[in-house]
Design a protein around this motif. Structure first.
Motif, PDB file in Angstrom:
ATOM      1  N   GLY A 144      -6.794 -16.761  12.874  1.00 53.09           N
ATOM      2  CA  GLY A 144      -5.763 -16.834  11.612  1.00 53.09           C
ATOM      3  C   GLY A 144      -6.567 -16.758  10.545  1.00 53.09           C
ATOM      4  O   GLY A 144      -6.067 -17.381   9.911  1.00 53.09           O
ATOM      5  N   LYS A 145      -7.822 -16.391  10.325  1.00 47.96           N
ATOM      6  CA  LYS A 145      -8.620 -17.015   9.482  1.00 47.96           C
ATOM      7  C   LYS A 145      -8.095 -16.153   8.192  1.00 47.96           C
ATOM      8  O   LYS A 145      -7.955 -15.138   7.859  1.00 47.96           O
ATOM      9  N   ALA A 146      -8.672 -16.984   7.041  1.00 43.40           N
ATOM     10  CA  ALA A 146      -9.253 -16.343   5.814  1.00 43.40           C
ATOM     11  C   ALA A 146      -7.584 -15.730   5.272  1.00 43.40           C
ATOM     12  O   ALA A 146      -7.927 -14.156   4.719  1.00 43.40           O
ATOM     13  N   ALA A 147      -7.090 -16.025   5.495  1.00 42.51           N
ATOM     14  CA  ALA A 147      -5.747 -15.554   5.693  1.00 42.51           C
ATOM     15  C   ALA A 147      -4.796 -15.939   4.246  1.00 42.51           C
ATOM     16  O   ALA A 147      -4.670 -16.701   3.441  1.00 42.51           O
ATOM     17  N   SER A 148      -3.891 -14.554   3.491  1.00 48.22           N
ATOM     18  CA  SER A 148      -2.601 -14.465   2.264  1.00 48.22           C
ATOM     19  C   SER A 148      -1.903 -14.126   2.720  1.00 48.22           C
ATOM     20  O   SER A 148      -1.595 -13.300   3.952  1.00 48.22           O
ATOM     21  N   TYR A 149      -0.957 -14.134   2.315  1.00 49.18           N
ATOM     22  CA  TYR A 149       0.591 -13.566   2.607  1.00 49.18           C
ATOM     23  C   TYR A 149       1.230 -13.358   3.774  1.00 49.18           C
ATOM     24  O   TYR A 149       1.190 -11.853   4.261  1.00 49.18           O
ATOM     25  N   PRO A 150       1.546 -14.264   4.816  1.00 47.67           N
ATOM     26  CA  PRO A 150       1.900 -13.809   5.497  1.00 47.67           C
ATOM     27  C   PRO A 150       3.824 -13.617   6.114  1.00 47.67           C
ATOM     28  O   PRO A 150       4.132 -13.557   5.224  1.00 47.67           O
ATOM     29  N   THR A 159       8.572 -11.835  21.036  1.00 44.81           N
ATOM     30  CA  THR A 159       7.437 -12.011  21.602  1.00 44.81           C
ATOM     31  C   THR A 159       6.874 -11.955  19.341  1.00 44.81           C
ATOM     32  O   THR A 159       7.478 -11.151  18.218  1.00 44.81           O
ATOM     33  N   LEU A 160       6.347 -13.093  19.037  1.00 44.01           N
ATOM     34  CA  LEU A 160       6.233 -13.298  17.131  1.00 44.01           C
ATOM     35  C   LEU A 160       5.404 -13.071  17.277  1.00 44.01           C
ATOM     36  O   LEU A 160       3.488 -12.473  17.549  1.00 44.01           O
ATOM     37  N   PHE A 161       5.440 -12.187  16.133  1.00 47.07           N
ATOM     38  CA  PHE A 161       4.047 -11.808  14.943  1.00 47.07           C
ATOM     39  C   PHE A 161       3.770 -11.490  13.511  1.00 47.07           C
ATOM     40  O   PHE A 161       4.724 -12.052  13.326  1.00 47.07           O
ATOM     41  N   VAL A 162       3.101 -12.279  12.712  1.00 43.03           N
ATOM     42  CA  VAL A 162       2.895 -12.453  11.551  1.00 43.03           C
ATOM     43  C   VAL A 162       1.561 -11.529  10.842  1.00 43.03           C
ATOM     44  O   VAL A 162       0.135 -11.367  11.592  1.00 43.03           O
ATOM     45  N   PHE A 163       2.083 -10.589   9.768  1.00 45.64           N
ATOM     46  CA  PHE A 163       1.318  -9.392   9.303  1.00 45.64           C
ATOM     47  C   PHE A 163       0.351 -10.844   7.689  1.00 45.64           C
ATOM     48  O   PHE A 163       0.787 -11.651   7.581  1.00 45.64           O
ATOM     49  N   TYR A 164      -1.110 -10.453   8.085  1.00 46.53           N
ATOM     50  CA  TYR A 164      -1.386 -11.605   6.875  1.00 46.53           C
ATOM     51  C   TYR A 164      -2.460  -9.914   6.663  1.00 46.53           C
ATOM     52  O   TYR A 164      -3.027  -9.850   6.691  1.00 46.53           O
ATOM     53  N   ARG A 165      -2.593 -10.592   5.213  1.00 40.43           N
ATOM     54  CA  ARG A 165      -4.564 -10.130   3.828  1.00 40.43           C
ATOM     55  C   ARG A 165      -5.267 -10.942   4.496  1.00 40.43           C
ATOM     56  O   ARG A 165      -5.256 -12.588   4.361  1.00 40.43           O
ATOM     57  N   GLU A 166      -6.437 -10.546   5.138  1.00 37.49           N
ATOM     58  CA  GLU A 166      -7.626 -11.045   5.609  1.00 37.49           C
ATOM     59  C   GLU A 166      -9.011 -10.849   4.316  1.00 37.49           C
ATOM     60  O   GLU A 166      -9.166  -9.623   3.677  1.00 37.49           O
ATOM     61  N   THR A 167      -9.502 -11.960   3.425  1.00 34.18           N
ATOM     62  CA  THR A 167     -10.172 -11.455   3.063  1.00 34.18           C
ATOM     63  C   THR A 167     -11.664 -12.068   3.460  1.00 34.18           C
ATOM     64  O   THR A 167     -11.619 -13.125   3.044  1.00 34.18           O
ATOM     65  N   THR A 168     -12.322 -10.875   3.882  1.00 33.90           N
ATOM     66  CA  THR A 168     -13.280 -10.549   4.952  1.00 33.90           C
ATOM     67  C   THR A 168     -14.329 -11.275   3.934  1.00 33.90           C
ATOM     68  O   THR A 168     -15.138 -12.432   4.885  1.00 33.90           O
ATOM     69  N   ARG A 169     -14.599 -11.626   3.049  1.00 32.80           N
ATOM     70  CA  ARG A 169     -15.481 -11.604   1.785  1.00 32.80           C
ATOM     71  C   ARG A 169     -16.084 -13.477   2.584  1.00 32.80           C
ATOM     72  O   ARG A 169     -16.916 -14.272   3.066  1.00 32.80           O
ATOM     73  N   PRO A 176     -17.710  -6.749  -0.371  1.00 29.49           N
ATOM     74  CA  PRO A 176     -17.303  -6.949  -1.711  1.00 29.49           C
ATOM     75  C   PRO A 176     -15.492  -7.830  -1.718  1.00 29.49           C
ATOM     76  O   PRO A 176     -15.018  -8.052  -0.679  1.00 29.49           O
ATOM     77  N   THR A 177     -15.275  -8.127  -2.681  1.00 31.54           N
ATOM     78  CA  THR A 177     -14.373  -9.073  -2.967  1.00 31.54           C
ATOM     79  C   THR A 177     -13.356  -8.153  -2.848  1.00 31.54           C
ATOM     80  O   THR A 177     -11.848  -8.940  -2.352  1.00 31.54           O
ATOM     81  N   ASP A 178     -13.285  -7.123  -3.334  1.00 30.24           N
ATOM     82  CA  ASP A 178     -12.236  -6.153  -3.342  1.00 30.24           C
ATOM     83  C   ASP A 178     -11.886  -5.330  -2.024  1.00 30.24           C
ATOM     84  O   ASP A 178     -11.618  -3.862  -1.338  1.00 30.24           O
ATOM     85  N   THR A 179     -12.547  -5.563  -0.889  1.00 28.03           N
ATOM     86  CA  THR A 179     -12.471  -5.240   0.597  1.00 28.03           C
ATOM     87  C   THR A 179     -11.032  -6.609   1.280  1.00 28.03           C
ATOM     88  O   THR A 179     -11.536  -7.682   1.445  1.00 28.03           O
ATOM     89  N   ARG A 180      -9.981  -6.235   1.246  1.00 21.42           N
ATOM     90  CA  ARG A 180      -9.240  -6.487   1.958  1.00 21.42           C
ATOM     91  C   ARG A 180      -8.197  -6.762   2.940  1.00 21.42           C
ATOM     92  O   ARG A 180      -7.085  -5.995   2.047  1.00 21.42           O
ATOM     93  N   PRO A 181      -8.204  -6.168   4.232  1.00 23.90           N
ATOM     94  CA  PRO A 181      -7.460  -5.580   4.777  1.00 23.90           C
ATOM     95  C   PRO A 181      -6.316  -6.051   5.151  1.00 23.90           C
ATOM     96  O   PRO A 181      -6.407  -7.671   5.815  1.00 23.90           O
ATOM     97  N   MET A 182      -5.700  -5.771   6.121  1.00 32.22           N
ATOM     98  CA  MET A 182      -4.423  -6.467   7.183  1.00 32.22           C
ATOM     99  C   MET A 182      -4.696  -6.070   8.391  1.00 32.22           C
ATOM    100  O   MET A 182      -5.261  -5.610   9.014  1.00 32.22           O
ATOM    101  N   LYS A 183      -4.281  -7.872   8.848  1.00 30.81           N
ATOM    102  CA  LYS A 183      -4.509  -8.087  10.423  1.00 30.81           C
ATOM    103  C   LYS A 183      -2.708  -8.762  10.812  1.00 30.81           C
ATOM    104  O   LYS A 183      -2.084  -8.703  10.115  1.00 30.81           O
ATOM    105  N   ASN A 217      -9.870  -1.425  -1.920  1.00 30.77           N
ATOM    106  CA  ASN A 217     -10.286  -1.040  -0.682  1.00 30.77           C
ATOM    107  C   ASN A 217      -9.173  -3.055  -0.443  1.00 30.77           C
ATOM    108  O   ASN A 217      -9.536  -2.883   1.369  1.00 30.77           O
ATOM    109  N   GLU A 218      -8.155  -3.290  -0.470  1.00 29.49           N
ATOM    110  CA  GLU A 218      -7.423  -4.182  -0.882  1.00 29.49           C
ATOM    111  C   GLU A 218      -6.164  -3.542  -0.631  1.00 29.49           C
ATOM    112  O   GLU A 218      -6.091  -2.560  -0.954  1.00 29.49           O
TER     113      GLU A 218
END
Length: 440
Positions: A144-150, A159-169, A176-183, A217-218
């Protein structure tokens, strides 16, 4: 696939029942307990997983951010009718994004999940099952690298799930800093080991895009909610980014989207039950998931509109969303309700002036809305029938203004909602908000 088809058949019946269900009348007032005074700092926590009720222990457990965003927990003993003292768990590194979320594994251990703003997913595990006592263990989740907002939840099989937003940069140093998908993360052993969605599905992200011409793209999920009958998960989200002329993080917000996640097969679905497979890309969200189109604008020059926080409710097959934009001149919140009518989304303004914080079902079709007014104490409660109407129910008194409200998982009154008081400053070195728990 057959399991999903059975679920959808059941949902058709449920949606019909919900549509015909009568509204619930307003009931008695709320009792408010102040569990800790002048300890809460400003927090960016979403209305997900603030606390849980442990029926075996006969206790309700809550979590919150204190000074410097440090993580604390408390327990309410329903037999003794008292609260434990705040217990320090882990340092927050002076960042309001590093708030705790709480989930309980099937082995009884309580887990606190934190996204350490754009850097790592960190989990603290209670020393004992069904208890907050003892020395907790804390560890970083490599998947769960580069994670925010679990946003954690537990599937029916444990089964446990945790959605989080990744700051890929922060991983590759070039995106780009404004590309931040969910994993998302998945654990099948009560949180001891984890795999992420890319490892499980082969898709680079679960929800996201990389090449929108407006650079939006965030992904900002406002709320996810697990359906108690099916285990499927409602998701409501908005986009952010720099706009068409720049790469700037979170400069604009745009549009509202809705999706369903199926933890049984890891597929996403639209409100009309179109199967989108293991990931949602820009074509999917624009064609099948868009609820409302909003302009690129910054009301009063500084506000982000729509707001970060949205609510999702209803049954799967009959969802509704609450969200708000801001008046361009005054900055007044303009409260919108979007309702899926079985064929399309219908959106209308239902109120103004309040920030909707959380919702909970109080009948087959009736939901309670918890809302606050900027700078004012108290929580205002409203009732809505799947977002189609809106009327005041009661006012829940608080000594000071409230910033966040969360319905406690599997709550038992009088510990129904957790409300974190607003701090007097944005800097998390200042922690003077109260912690409230309210119920019937």
């Amino acid at each position: 696939m057959r399991r999903t088809q059975r679920i959808l058949t059941t949902l058709t019946v449920l949606a019909t029942a919900v549509a015909l269900a009568p509204a619930v009348q307003a009931a008695q007032s709320f009792t408010v307990m102040t569990t800790a005074t002048e300890v809460a700092s400003r927090s960016d926590r979403r209305p997900v997983a603030g606390g849980i009720h442990d029926a075996k222990a006969g206790k309700t457990f809550i979590s919150w951010s204190g000074k410097d965003a440090d993580t604390y927990v408390q327990a309410y003993d329903h037999r003794a009718k008292n609260w434990s003292a705040p217990k320090f768990i882990a340092k927050g590194e002076s960042d309001s994004h590093n708030y705790p979320t709480m989930i309980q594994a099937n082995d009884g251990h309580v887990l606190l999940v934190r996204g350490m703003h754009n850097t790592a997913t960190v989990i603290s595990r209670s020393a004992k099952p069904h208890s907050l006592d003892g020395d907790w263990s804390t560890y970083e989740v490599d998947a769960g690298k580069a994670a925010s907002y679990p946003m954690p939840f537990k599937a029916f099989d444990g089964t446990l799930f945790v959605f989080y937003r990744e700051t890929t940069r922060d991983i590759d140093k070039v995106t780009p800093t404004d590309t931040r998908p969910m994993k998302y993360l998945v654990s099948k052993d009560n949180g001891r080991t984890w795999r992420n969605s890319a490892e499980l599905t082969g898709k680079p992200f679960a929800i996201g895009s990389t090449a929108r011409p407006d650079n939006m793209n965030e992904i900002y999920i406002g709320q996810l909610r697990q359906d108690p009958l099916t285990g499927l998960v409602h998701i409501v989200y908005t986009l952010a980014g720099g706009g068409p002329t720049q790469h700037v993080h979170d400069y604009y917000h745009r549009n509202i989207y809705y999706a369903v996640f199926n933890p049984y097969n890891l597929h996403f679905y639209s409100a009309s039950w179109r199967d989108l497979g293991h990931d949602i890309d820009d074509a999917d969200q624009e064609t099948h998931l868009k609820v409302a189109e909003t302009p690129l604008e910054r009301p009063t020059g500084t506000l982000k509109s729509p707001d970060y926080i949205q609510q999702v409710g209803g049954s799967v097959g009959r969802p509704f969303l609450l969200w708000f934009t801001f008046d361009n001149t005054t900055g007044t919140p303009l409260n919108q309700a979007s309702v899926w009518n079985g064929r399309a989304w219908e959106t209308k303004q239902v109120a103004s002036g309040v920030r909707t914080r959380e919702i909970e079902p109080v009948g087959l079709a009736t939901w309670r809305v918890y809302a606050t007014r900027d700078g004012q104490p108290n929580i205002e409660a409203y009732l809505t029938t799947l977002g189609r109407d809106w009327h005041a129910e009661t006012v829940i008194p608080t000594r000071k203004p409230v910033q966040r409200v969360e319905v406690i998982g599997n709550f038992r009154d009088p510990a129904r909602i957790l409300a974190s008081g607003a701090s007097s400053a944005r800097d998390v070195a200042i922690a003077d908000g109260d912690i409230y728990v309210a119920g019937r």
